[in-house]
Write a protein that holds these residues in place. Structure first.
Motif, mmCIF file in Angstrom:
data_model
loop_
_atom_site.group_PDB
_atom_site.id
_atom_site.type_symbol
_atom_site.label_atom_id
_atom_site.label_comp_id
_atom_site.label_asym_id
_atom_site.label_seq_id
_atom_site.Cartn_x
_atom_site.Cartn_y
_atom_site.Cartn_z
ATOM 1 N N GLY A 23 62.516 47.496 64.222
ATOM 2 C CA GLY A 23 63.611 47.998 63.637
ATOM 3 C C GLY A 23 63.769 47.986 62.134
ATOM 4 N N PRO A 24 64.853 48.834 61.929
ATOM 5 C CA PRO A 24 65.107 48.910 60.337
ATOM 6 C C PRO A 24 65.794 47.520 59.520
ATOM 7 N N ALA A 25 65.666 47.941 58.208
ATOM 8 C CA ALA A 25 66.017 46.707 57.317
ATOM 9 C C ALA A 25 67.201 46.191 57.427
ATOM 10 N N GLY A 26 67.560 44.798 57.597
ATOM 11 C CA GLY A 26 68.828 44.153 57.871
ATOM 12 C C GLY A 26 68.996 43.726 59.263
ATOM 13 N N THR A 27 68.294 44.105 60.301
ATOM 14 C CA THR A 27 68.445 43.541 61.533
ATOM 15 C C THR A 27 68.028 42.018 62.136
ATOM 16 N N GLY A 28 67.552 41.358 61.135
ATOM 17 C CA GLY A 28 67.262 39.827 61.127
ATOM 18 C C GLY A 28 66.052 39.866 61.993
ATOM 19 N N LYS A 29 64.957 40.928 61.887
ATOM 20 C CA LYS A 29 63.822 40.641 62.676
ATOM 21 C C LYS A 29 63.133 39.364 62.046
ATOM 22 N N THR A 30 62.896 39.210 60.764
ATOM 23 C CA THR A 30 61.808 38.352 60.090
ATOM 24 C C THR A 30 62.599 36.912 60.398
ATOM 25 N N TYR A 31 63.945 36.969 59.904
ATOM 26 C CA TYR A 31 64.733 35.581 59.896
ATOM 27 C C TYR A 31 64.881 34.942 61.209
ATOM 28 N N LEU A 32 65.103 35.732 62.446
ATOM 29 C CA LEU A 32 65.459 35.071 63.684
ATOM 30 C C LEU A 32 63.742 34.811 64.157
ATOM 31 N N ALA A 33 62.773 35.548 63.775
ATOM 32 C CA ALA A 33 61.414 34.984 64.389
ATOM 33 C C ALA A 33 61.137 33.544 63.679
ATOM 34 N N VAL A 34 61.340 33.574 62.475
ATOM 35 C CA VAL A 34 61.215 32.200 61.458
ATOM 36 C C VAL A 34 62.047 31.154 62.292
ATOM 37 N N ALA A 35 63.169 31.425 62.590
ATOM 38 C CA ALA A 35 64.271 30.437 63.336
ATOM 39 C C ALA A 35 63.370 29.859 64.609
ATOM 40 N N ILE A 36 62.865 31.068 65.253
ATOM 41 C CA ILE A 36 62.493 30.406 66.730
ATOM 42 C C ILE A 36 61.122 29.580 66.496
ATOM 43 N N ALA A 37 60.503 29.938 65.340
ATOM 44 C CA ALA A 37 59.176 29.177 65.220
ATOM 45 C C ALA A 37 59.537 27.979 64.594
ATOM 46 N N VAL A 38 60.453 27.689 63.849
ATOM 47 C CA VAL A 38 60.945 26.390 63.330
ATOM 48 C C VAL A 38 61.452 25.273 64.340
ATOM 49 N N ASN A 39 62.236 26.060 65.592
ATOM 50 C CA ASN A 39 62.632 25.324 66.607
ATOM 51 C C ASN A 39 61.329 24.998 67.574
ATOM 52 N N ALA A 40 60.244 25.908 67.637
ATOM 53 C CA ALA A 40 59.081 25.416 68.405
ATOM 54 C C ALA A 40 58.417 24.221 67.811
#
Length: 316
Positions: free
Chosen positions: A133-150
């Motif tokens: 998806g385009p810039a600003g859709t939270g792709k990277t941030y949400l992936a890092v958040a799920i990784a930290v949860n795991a």
């Protein structure tokens, strides 16, 4: 023409609903060509009956978000207005109260669009996820958040973050410093997300122990990544060979998330984006999820959404 009262239970709710400098209610009025007028000391929406009805539904939905403890900003207001125009406003109900993660300062991280919610659900369900998806859709941030949860839940033993450095060539030799100093400028979004979610002290300790590893894509070659949550960012700038190499590093007990924006490919002419090719080749394989975000999922400044949409229109 129709008047519709704006119902609120307190002045605090009214202030949250209207937003700073009344920007929220102004956005609703602009979206549906209605006005706010005062009647008997109360605010009312005024305009064509159909427009007032849609604006009122957005106001009611915002009140529900406020009641659930969610913050209201102009991005959310514009998103709800877009849903109302498509008669899909009820889709927003699944966003209420849904917390993805908690930052080191105790701030809840929540999905702001239905597309983001689907993205998070796909990451939780599948071993490999492609978030495009385009810039600003939270792709990277949400992936890092799920990784930290795991990591916190001990579902994985480490987090590995990678991306192709210096466009697609990864020619880091001319940059001063050691490997970490060379790649830092290209991995800054990943650093920033980790530091916000973990706090500086925890982040530094985990980096020192090797529990968090950040490296350019070339350094993944020859490895088997076991019990890790692995994120490949900016994957649109990988070649077919590079992304195949990365995906085949998957080991036991690991998850992978691949993010990228197919409108920002920096590869030399004549090279096919590995991300584009991988999505085509792997789309029917079980346990691989592919989610496509669009301009409606942009959660940065509202102007970013308009910029993304304008470029997509021009390219089409």
């Amino acid at each position: 023409m129709l008047f519709q009262k704006i119902k609120v239970d307190s002045m605090d709710e009214l202030m949250k609903l209207f937003g700073p400098f009344d920007e929220n209610i102004k956005a609703i009025c602009a979206a549906f060509d209605v006005k706010v007028v005062m009647q008997e000391g109360e605010s009312s929406l005024y305009g064509e009956a159909e427009n007032v009805a849609k604006a009122s539904r957005v106001v009611d939905k915002l009140r529900n978000f406020i009641a659930s403890g969610d913050e209201i900003d102009i991005g959310r207001v514009n998103y709800l207005c877009d849903l109302a125009k498509m008669d899909k406003l009820e889709d927003a109900d699944e966003l209420m109260g849904d917390v993805v993660s908690i930052t080191s300062r105790g701030k809840p991280i929540k999905c702001k669009t239905v597309g983001q919610k689907k993205y998070v659900d796909v990451m939780k369900k599948n071993t490999i996820t492609f978030g495009v998806g385009p810039a600003g859709t939270g792709k990277t941030y949400l992936a890092v958040a799920i990784a930290v949860n795991a990591l916190k839940a001990k579902q994985v033993e480490k987090i590995i973050l990678t991306r192709p450095a210096v466009e697609a060539g990864e020619k880091l030799g001319f940059l001063p410093g050691d490997l970490q100093e060379k790649v830092t400028p290209y991995l800054r979004p990943l650093y920033d997300a980790l530091q916000e979610l973990l706090g500086m002290d925890s982040y530094a300790k985990l980096m020192e122990r090797g529990t968090i590893e950040i490296a350019p894509l070339a350094y993944m070659r020859g490895r088997t990544l076991n019990n890790a949550f692995v994120i490949l960012d900016e994957a649109q700038n990988t070649t077919r060979e590079q992304i195949k190499m990365f995906l085949t590093r998957l080991g036991e007990g690991s998850k992978m998330v691949v993010t990228g924006d197919l409108t920002q490919i920096d590869l030399p002419k004549g090279l096919t984006s590995g991300l584009r090719h991988a999505i085509k080749v792997l789309k029917d394989i079980e346990d691989i999820g592919i989610i496509r975000l669009n301009e409606r999922d942009v959660v940065r400044h509202p102007l970013v959404q308009k910029i993304v949409k304008a470029y997509e229109t021009e390219e089409k």
